[in-house]
Structure formats: C-alpha cells, structure tokens
Scaffold this motif. Structure first.
Motif, PDB file in Angstrom:
ATOM      1  N   GLY A  95     -42.847  21.997  -6.991  1.00  0.00           N
ATOM      2  CA  GLY A  95     -42.746  22.266  -5.555  1.00  0.00           C
ATOM      3  C   GLY A  95     -42.918  23.735  -5.219  1.00  0.00           C
ATOM      4  O   GLY A  95     -43.610  24.087  -4.254  1.00  0.00           O
TER       5      GLY A  95
ATOM      6  N   ILE B 165     -36.418  15.089 -12.016  1.00  0.00           N
ATOM      7  CA  ILE B 165     -36.373  15.448 -10.596  1.00  0.00           C
ATOM      8  C   ILE B 165     -36.327  16.960 -10.428  1.00  0.00           C
ATOM      9  O   ILE B 165     -37.062  17.543  -9.616  1.00  0.00           O
ATOM     10  CB  ILE B 165     -35.167  14.771  -9.917  1.00  0.00           C
TER      11      ILE B 165
ATOM     12  N   ALA C 274     -41.314  16.725   0.088  1.00  0.00           N
ATOM     13  CA  ALA C 274     -41.539  18.160  -0.114  1.00  0.00           C
ATOM     14  C   ALA C 274     -43.020  18.501  -0.194  1.00  0.00           C
ATOM     15  O   ALA C 274     -43.482  19.457   0.453  1.00  0.00           O
ATOM     16  CB  ALA C 274     -40.791  18.628  -1.362  1.00  0.00           C
TER      17      ALA C 274
ATOM     18  N   PHE D 256     -30.947  14.828  -0.231  1.00  0.00           N
ATOM     19  CA  PHE D 256     -31.358  15.842  -1.202  1.00  0.00           C
ATOM     20  C   PHE D 256     -30.175  16.717  -1.621  1.00  0.00           C
ATOM     21  O   PHE D 256     -30.056  17.097  -2.796  1.00  0.00           O
ATOM     22  CB  PHE D 256     -32.487  16.702  -0.642  1.00  0.00           C
TER      23      PHE D 256
ATOM     24  N   ILE E  29     -36.282  21.352  -1.646  1.00  0.00           N
ATOM     25  CA  ILE E  29     -36.087  22.105  -2.894  1.00  0.00           C
ATOM     26  C   ILE E  29     -34.797  22.909  -2.835  1.00  0.00           C
ATOM     27  O   ILE E  29     -33.971  22.864  -3.763  1.00  0.00           O
ATOM     28  CB  ILE E  29     -37.297  23.027  -3.149  1.00  0.00           C
TER      29      ILE E  29
ATOM     30  N   THR F  30     -39.784  18.633 -11.648  1.00  0.00           N
ATOM     31  CA  THR F  30     -40.938  18.389 -10.779  1.00  0.00           C
ATOM     32  C   THR F  30     -40.710  18.899  -9.360  1.00  0.00           C
ATOM     33  O   THR F  30     -41.588  19.551  -8.786  1.00  0.00           O
ATOM     34  CB  THR F  30     -41.265  16.886 -10.741  1.00  0.00           C
ATOM     35  N   LEU F  31     -39.536  18.611  -8.799  1.00  0.00           N
ATOM     36  CA  LEU F  31     -39.281  19.019  -7.414  1.00  0.00           C
ATOM     37  C   LEU F  31     -39.215  20.534  -7.290  1.00  0.00           C
ATOM     38  O   LEU F  31     -39.871  21.132  -6.422  1.00  0.00           O
ATOM     39  CB  LEU F  31     -37.988  18.382  -6.910  1.00  0.00           C
TER      40      LEU F  31
ATOM     41  N   VAL G   5     -44.090  15.012  -7.512  1.00  0.00           N
ATOM     42  CA  VAL G   5     -42.676  15.356  -7.700  1.00  0.00           C
ATOM     43  C   VAL G   5     -41.820  14.110  -7.530  1.00  0.00           C
ATOM     44  O   VAL G   5     -42.177  13.183  -6.799  1.00  0.00           O
ATOM     45  CB  VAL G   5     -42.233  16.460  -6.718  1.00  0.00           C
ATOM     46  N   ARG G   6     -40.705  14.069  -8.228  1.00  0.00           N
ATOM     47  CA  ARG G   6     -39.809  12.916  -8.142  1.00  0.00           C
ATOM     48  C   ARG G   6     -38.619  13.240  -7.263  1.00  0.00           C
ATOM     49  O   ARG G   6     -38.251  14.411  -7.100  1.00  0.00           O
ATOM     50  CB  ARG G   6     -39.332  12.513  -9.540  1.00  0.00           C
ATOM     51  N   GLY G   7     -38.002  12.177  -6.699  1.00  0.00           N
ATOM     52  CA  GLY G   7     -36.930  12.411  -5.740  1.00  0.00           C
ATOM     53  C   GLY G   7     -35.840  11.374  -5.795  1.00  0.00           C
ATOM     54  O   GLY G   7     -35.502  10.830  -6.847  1.00  0.00           O
TER      55      GLY G   7
ATOM     56  N   ASP H   2     -42.134  11.360  -4.961  1.00  0.00           N
ATOM     57  CA  ASP H   2     -41.567  11.501  -3.622  1.00  0.00           C
ATOM     58  C   ASP H   2     -42.468  12.461  -2.842  1.00  0.00           C
ATOM     59  O   ASP H   2     -42.789  13.546  -3.332  1.00  0.00           O
ATOM     60  CB  ASP H   2     -40.147  12.059  -3.715  1.00  0.00           C
TER      61      ASP H   2
END
Length: 534
Positions: free
Chosen positions: A397, A389, A128, A278, A31, A392-393, A353-355, A125
C-alpha cells in the motif's frame, strides 16, 4: 471482551484522528488505521479488543459489498466481466493452490490445512488500493477491474474456504461434488440476488417515503446475504447481484429525495464501518501474540515471509497470462479489446493487498473438528493471515504510489476524464433540448400563457449558457411560482428520461450519468422545498 460504550467512543475518536493525519500525509486511511491498531494493542494496560468473526461476516460484510455493488456501473462491469472473472475466480483459485502447495512442502502443513490457509489469504481487499488509484488518476478501466474484482473475489474465496474447512473437519473431499456444489451455489445466489433486488425496488417505490426507503435499503444486503450463507453458500454473490440490479434499475424506481439522502447516509455509514474494521484489525495483534507465545519467533517470521511472498508472486504469475493469453488464443477478443501495455497488468498485480475478509475467515475457523479433535494449526493460520495482511496492506500500500509514478501511469486518466466531461456536456445539452421540446408540447396542450412559457424557456436557455461557463438566469415572479414549479418538474422528468435513454443506449458513461442525475435530483429537491414553504 464485549465493547463498552466508552471503548467504542474511544475507537471512533482514534478513527477521526487517524483520518486527519492520513489526509495531511496523503496516505490511505486503512493503512494508518491498521498501524494505529497494532500500536494500541501493544500498549500495556489497555483493554483487549477481540474481533468476533460473525460480526464481520454477518453484519459488516453485507452492507460494504452492497454499497460497492450499487456504486458500480453495470455496463462497465459487464464489459470487463472477462478480466474481472479471471481475477475474482481464476486468481483466487490459483493463489489458493499456490499457498497450499508452498505451505505443504515448505512449512510441512497437511494439504487440507494448506488449502484452508490458501482460501483465507486469496481474496484481495480493494479499499486502500482504490483510494490511491483514484487519487493518482489511473485510467477508468483499471479502477473498474479493481472494483469488480473486489466485489466478486470474496464469494469465490469464502466458498473455497467452506470446502477446505469441511475437508479438514470430515477428513474427506470429493472434487466432483465440490465442483457441482460450486456451480449450484453460483447459480442459486445470482437468482436470489435478482429476486431480492426486484422485490426491494418495488417495495421502495410503493412506500414512497425516503425514510422508509432508506430503511429498506439497509435491510436489502442482509436479506440478500443471510439466507444463502445459512444454506451453505457465501452470500456475497447474491449481495453483489442485488446491488448491481438496483444500480441498473434504480434510476426509474427510486425517488430523487431518497437518492439525495441515501447517498449521504450510505457514504457516512460505510466510512464508519471501514474505519472501525481496519482499526480493530490492528487491535487483534495482542490476541494473536498471546496465541503463538510459545512458538519460535524466527520460525514464525520465516513462515510469514514464505506465505507473503507466495501470495504476492502468485498474483503476478497469474496476471500476465490472464491478460494476454485469451487475446492470443481468440483473435475476436483481441479485435474487440486490444492488448493493454504491460504497465496496466503490473499495477493490477501490485494492488493485491489483503484485508478484513481474510482476518474474519481465519477467526471463524472452528476450534474443533467434527470428531472433537482440535483444529490443526489454527493459531498458526491466524498468525500467518495477520502477517500477510500487514505485509501486503502496509508494504504494498505504501509503495503503490511510487510504483504508479515509476510505471508512468500517474494522471494517465486525465485525457479520459476530459473526454468524459465532453460526453457529459453533450448529454446535458441534449437533455435540456429535450426539456425545451417538452415545454413546447405542454404549452400547446395546456394553452399556457406566453409569459409563463417565455420565463421557463429563458431559464433553460440560461442553463445552456451556464454549461458554456455563463451565468444562469433566474425567475423572480412569485405569483407564478406554483405553476413554474409544476412545469419545471415535468421538464426535469423529460431531461432525466433522455439522459437515461442515452445511458442505456451506451452513449453515456455511468459516471457522467450519475453526475447529471445528481444535478437533476438537486434541482427537483430545490423545487420541492420551495413548494413546501409556500
């Protein structure tokens, strides 16, 4: 812009600095790396760093997936195959359709373009969420489902993505043809992955050199991934299959020295890869802003909010029927696997979460179709993917620890881990007892001197006391060191065999087996080092 050595060193320095801050704040490193990348991208004067999709899909993704597959327990993966499949395939397809429908009706995108966007943002993903889930001590099964989903969902999403991009480019789509191709790809990649795993394990056993074995382990994910990807598949499923095959069979065929060195090497390699990826994901903010510079900011914000909400809600809508409906429809499933409390599917739904795979797929969209026209809405798809991304991330997160505490799941796995420790304790005792039995056989077969047998027996009995929080014994007779090491290695082999039998018989969990295996590896390496010095 091609990354120079100076920029690469700077990015590594940022990764290290963010890692220190993340550890202090107890925030997942992924994150903070994305946020740091966004901040750096918005600073005027800094060079632009663009992420080549081929770099991710062909060089980054294979080792990351392979490493996760090798670390995954095949027994636990097989036991949880139903929930993993429902998420990795069912939820991916459902999310793809939901996003396509919302983008068509609410954003006025063509159906094929909507399916491209849906396939891109459908795979979660797990990096995280898993770091948070482990720190919060969630039950083991939730972790296994998350890990298993993270392994398989990329395959389903990338296959759908290829079909959708092909439909946009060729302006034609046949559901029957796509379904047949999907089945052929799945079957072919599984067989290819098994073949690659079998071949590489035999090669590694044949060379019997840790440095060459580790080199072969590096080549394994690319050998599993590249051919299916080149032939029109995703390569992900083949890589996962190869990793699971090696995880299950590697105990018998990989030497202790290779395991000890390989664990450190792969942990460090994946740590660097994930950190850099990331960070570079966040750095794409400048490129994306430049691409949509002429678009209406309020319209883009509304579009991003709509797609993000659909992606999040679709996972919740899918999760509860996928969890409880099979148990209601098929009583044998419920008897074998009782329904979990509602908190478990909720936390699984919240971890979507997306990555980096989503961003790489979006960047890999061709600029033109097969007839030479510009690919429709390409820049908008890139922006919406990056927005999903970030939402959600960063959003989910950061909220995930609070959600876990609110659901009462924090430290829910403590009792489970106490049981695992008791299981490992019993397995260690049985392993040492097997070694003592083997010692008696060797004493009779080789007519060993009593003082040698007594010394070794005392050491193993000391290990039993050490398990019960007592000190371990030690032998200081240098004259008998060579014989002592030889017998000790044979006893370790007996202990390893008993532990492996318990694991394959379902009487020992994979996590405990790996702990015992590492202890035996360390003992074996210690004896080998002593023998080399003499």
């Amino acid at each position: 812009m091609i990354l120079t050595i100076q920029i690469l060193v700077l990015l590594l320095a940022v990764v290290a600095a963010v890692a220190v801050v993340a550890a202090r704040l107890e925030i997942p490193q992924a994150i903070l790396l994305v946020l740091a990348g966004v901040i750096l991208a918005l600073i005027p004067g800094l060079p632009t760093v663009e992420l080549a999709p081929e770099l991710v899909l062909l060089l980054v993704l294979p080792p990351v997936i392979y490493s996760s597959a090798v670390a995954m327990s095949w027994n636990e993966f097989r036991f949880n195959l139903r929930p993993i499949s429902l998420l990795a395939v069912g939820c991916v397809v459902f999310t793809t359709v939901a996003v396509a429908a919302a983008s068509h009706w609410l954003l006025d995108l063509a159906w094929p373009v909507g399916f491209v966007l849906g396939a891109i943002v459908s795979p979660p993903d797990a990096i995280a969420p898993l770091s948070i889930a482990r720190r919060m001590q969630l039950p083991r099964r939730i972790l296994v489902v998350l890990e298993g989903e993270g392994l398989a969902n990329d395959a389903a999403a990338l296959i759908l993505y290829r079909f959708a991009v092909g439909a946009v480019s060729a302006r034609a789509f046949s559901f029957a043809h796509a379904a047949a191709m999907f089945a052929a790809i799945v079957a072919g990649e599984i067989l290819w992955g098994i073949g690659v795993g079998w071949l590489m394990l035999r090669l590694r056993r044949w060379v019997h050199d840790p440095r060459i074995e580790i080199t072969l382990s590096i080549l394994t994910p690319f050998l599993a991934y590249w051919p299916p990807e080149h032939l029109g598949g995703s390569g992900v499923l083949a890589t996962v299959t190869a990793g699971l095959y090696i995880s299950w069979n590697g105990l018998r065929l990989i030497s202790a020295a290779t395991r000890l060195q390989g664990i450190f090497f792969w942990d460090f390699l994946i740590y660097l890869i994930e950190g850099m990826v990331f960070l570079i994901t966040g750095l794409q903010a400048r490129t994306l802003i430049a691409h949509i510079g002429n678009e209406s900011i309020p319209a883009l914000a509304i579009s991003a909010a709509i797609v993000s909400v659909v992606v999040i809600v679709a996972r919740f809508v899918w999760m509860y029927p996928a969890t409880y409906l099979p148990r209601w429809l098929f009583p044998p499933i419920k008897r074998r696997d009782p329904s979990p409390p509602w908190q478990s599917p909720f936390v699984l739904a919240f971890t979507g979460v997306r990555g980096i795979v989503s961003l790489a797929a979006a960047l890999a969209i061709p600029f033109t179709t097969t007839n030479g026209q510009l690919f429709p809405n390409r820049d908008l798809i890139l922006f919406l993917t990056f927005s999903v991304i970030l939402v959600t991330l960063v959003g989910q997160g950061l909220l995930l620890p609070w959600v876990i505490r609110a659901l009462g799941l924090a430290h829910a796995g403590r009792r489970e881990r106490r049981g695992d420790r008791a299981e490992a304790y019993a397995a260690r005792r049985l392993g040492i007892e097997a070694a003592l039995e083997r010692l008696d056989q060797l004493a009779a077969e080789r007519d060993l001197a009593e003082n040698v047998v007594q010394t070794i027996r005392a050491r193993h009995r000391g290990r039993l006391k050490h398990i019960e929080h007592s000190s371990d014994g030690d032998d200081g007779h240098k004259k008998l060191a060579e014989l002592y090491a030889e017998i000790e290695l044979l006893l370790i082999a007996a202990e390893r065999q008993r532990t492996n039998d318990l694991f394959r018989g379902g009487k020992l969990k994979d996590e405990a087996r790996r702990q015992i295996e590492r202890e035996l590896d360390l003992r074996e390496a210690h004896l080998a080092n002593q023998r080399d010095k003499e």
